[in-house]
Design a protein around this motif. Structure first.
Motif, PDB file in Angstrom:
ATOM      1  N   TRP A 164       0.817  -1.219   0.000  1.00 26.87           N
ATOM      2  CA  TRP A 164       0.000   0.000   0.000  1.00 26.87           C
ATOM      3  C   TRP A 164       0.848   1.265   0.000  1.00 26.87           C
ATOM      4  CZ3 TRP A 164      -0.324   4.053   3.448  1.00 26.87           C
ATOM      5  CH2 TRP A 164      -1.372   4.958   3.218  1.00 26.87           C
ATOM      6  N   LEU A 165       1.869   1.339   0.872  1.00 28.74           N
ATOM      7  CA  LEU A 165       2.669   2.556   0.969  1.00 28.74           C
ATOM      8  C   LEU A 165       3.381   2.850  -0.333  1.00 28.74           C
ATOM      9  CD1 LEU A 165       3.863   4.902   2.563  1.00 28.74           C
ATOM     10  CD2 LEU A 165       5.648   3.345   3.396  1.00 28.74           C
ATOM     11  N   ARG A 166       3.977   1.836  -0.916  1.00 32.75           N
ATOM     12  CA  ARG A 166       4.726   2.055  -2.154  1.00 32.75           C
ATOM     13  C   ARG A 166       3.797   2.471  -3.285  1.00 32.75           C
ATOM     14  NH1 ARG A 166       9.692  -1.703  -4.283  1.00 32.75           N
ATOM     15  NH2 ARG A 166      10.091  -0.595  -6.224  1.00 32.75           N
ATOM     16  N   GLU A 167       2.630   1.845  -3.381  1.00 34.64           N
ATOM     17  CA  GLU A 167       1.696   2.208  -4.452  1.00 34.64           C
ATOM     18  C   GLU A 167       1.166   3.618  -4.255  1.00 34.64           C
ATOM     19  OE1 GLU A 167      -2.480   0.387  -6.074  1.00 34.64           O
ATOM     20  OE2 GLU A 167      -0.723  -0.911  -6.052  1.00 34.64           O
ATOM     21  N   THR A 168       0.881   3.994  -3.010  1.00 37.17           N
ATOM     22  CA  THR A 168       0.379   5.341  -2.725  1.00 37.17           C
ATOM     23  C   THR A 168       1.423   6.397  -3.053  1.00 37.17           C
ATOM     24  OG1 THR A 168      -1.065   4.491  -0.975  1.00 37.17           O
ATOM     25  CG2 THR A 168      -0.562   6.848  -0.942  1.00 37.17           C
ATOM     26  N   LEU A 169       2.657   6.170  -2.644  1.00 39.28           N
ATOM     27  CA  LEU A 169       3.726   7.113  -2.966  1.00 39.28           C
ATOM     28  C   LEU A 169       3.941   7.198  -4.473  1.00 39.28           C
ATOM     29  CD1 LEU A 169       6.335   6.264  -0.176  1.00 39.28           C
ATOM     30  CD2 LEU A 169       4.974   8.354  -0.379  1.00 39.28           C
ATOM     31  N   GLY A 170       3.812   6.071  -5.166  1.00 36.91           N
ATOM     32  CA  GLY A 170       3.962   6.076  -6.613  1.00 36.91           C
ATOM     33  C   GLY A 170       2.891   6.910  -7.299  1.00 36.91           C
TER      34      GLY A 170
END
Length: 270
Positions: A164-170
């Motif tokens: 979730w964190l990586r996709e949101t930051l992306g």
């Protein structure tokens, strides 16, 4: 671990013969999947007709393919696997750095070393399936100078999402890049992009970023050079990756975007 190319004798392009297609693989600690995926890539390119003369030669010059693998200072056995595979198949060219410099640096090193009429870079973990080559190459053959794999357009499919964190930051990075730099591009960071030869030289000779934001800089250069750009939907699946510290990478990417904006304003990408 020894490399195991597909059965049979791999054809050599011969001295002075240009390949039709170059595939660039940035490699950093990919030892667990590298041997298997190199074999899959070579077999796929042979099956698709890139392995020798024929329609691919007639459509744009050159014949066959080359794979340019750039070892980005791997700490595992990736370099040994690459060297062993290259000894068995001369179509694999191995470059590398002594220390890790970043994916952007590895991609730039590989793309500037390619000899093909078309040049594609992709991730060594094959997070974009090999079957996605067809539409990307077709877009280049139809006259586009650069083609971006797009995970967010109609027709795309994400088979396994990032954490979730990586996709949101992306997503936040994409939105910010659209606002600051290039509207109309929906996916900057998909690691599957292709270029015609002259376009590759123009873009990568001007690129400067070595880390996460390097993809965004490439798209800015494409725009500043007035190149014909296409975006093609792709299937994609996240592969577990413990090599990227997401928060620090995202923070650095924000500063890099500002650097790109300044360089663009100064006309350094023209």
């Amino acid at each position: 671990m020894s490399a195991s190319p597909p059965p049979g004798t791999a054809p050599s392009l011969g001295e002075g013969v240009e390949p039709y297609l170059s595939v660039v693989l940035p490699v950093y600690d990919e030892g667990q999947v590298l041997e298997r995926n190199l074999g899959r890539l070579v077999a796929f390119l042979d099956e698709q007709g890139f392995g020798g003369a024929g329609p691919k030669e007639r459509s744009g010059g050159g014949t066959g393919f080359e794979i340019v693998a750039v070892d980005d200072g791997s700490r595992d056995d990736s370099r040994a696997i690459l060297d062993a595979f290259a000894a068995a198949d001369p179509r694999l060219v191995v470059l590398g750095f002594e220390q890790n410099r970043g994916k952007g640096a590895a991609v730039r090193e590989g793309m500037l070393a390619t000899r093909g009429h078309l040049a594609v870079f992709m991730d060594a973990d094959l997070s974009t399936p090999l079957e996605e080559f067809g539409p990307l190459v077709a877009a280049l053959e139809s006259g586009h100078d650069a083609v971006l794999g797009n995970r967010r357009s109609p027709g795309s499919r994400i088979e396994r999402h990032q954490p979730w964190l990586r996709e949101t930051l992306g997503k936040g990075f994409t939105l910010l890049t659209q606002l600051l730099l290039v509207p109309g591009v929906h996916d900057f960071t998909c690691g599957f992009k292709g270029f015609r030869r002259d376009a590759a030289r123009a873009v990568f000779s001007r690129s400067t970023l070595d880390r996460w934001a390097f993809d965004a800089e490439l798209v800015v250069i494409i725009s500043e050079q007035g190149l014909r750009l296409a975006q093609v939907p792709v299937r994609w699946k996240h592969e577990d990756d413990t090599k990227v510290r997401v928060v620090s990478a995202a923070t650095r990417a924000l500063f890099d975007l500002l650097r790109v904006r300044v360089r663009r304003m100064r006309g350094l990408y023209r």
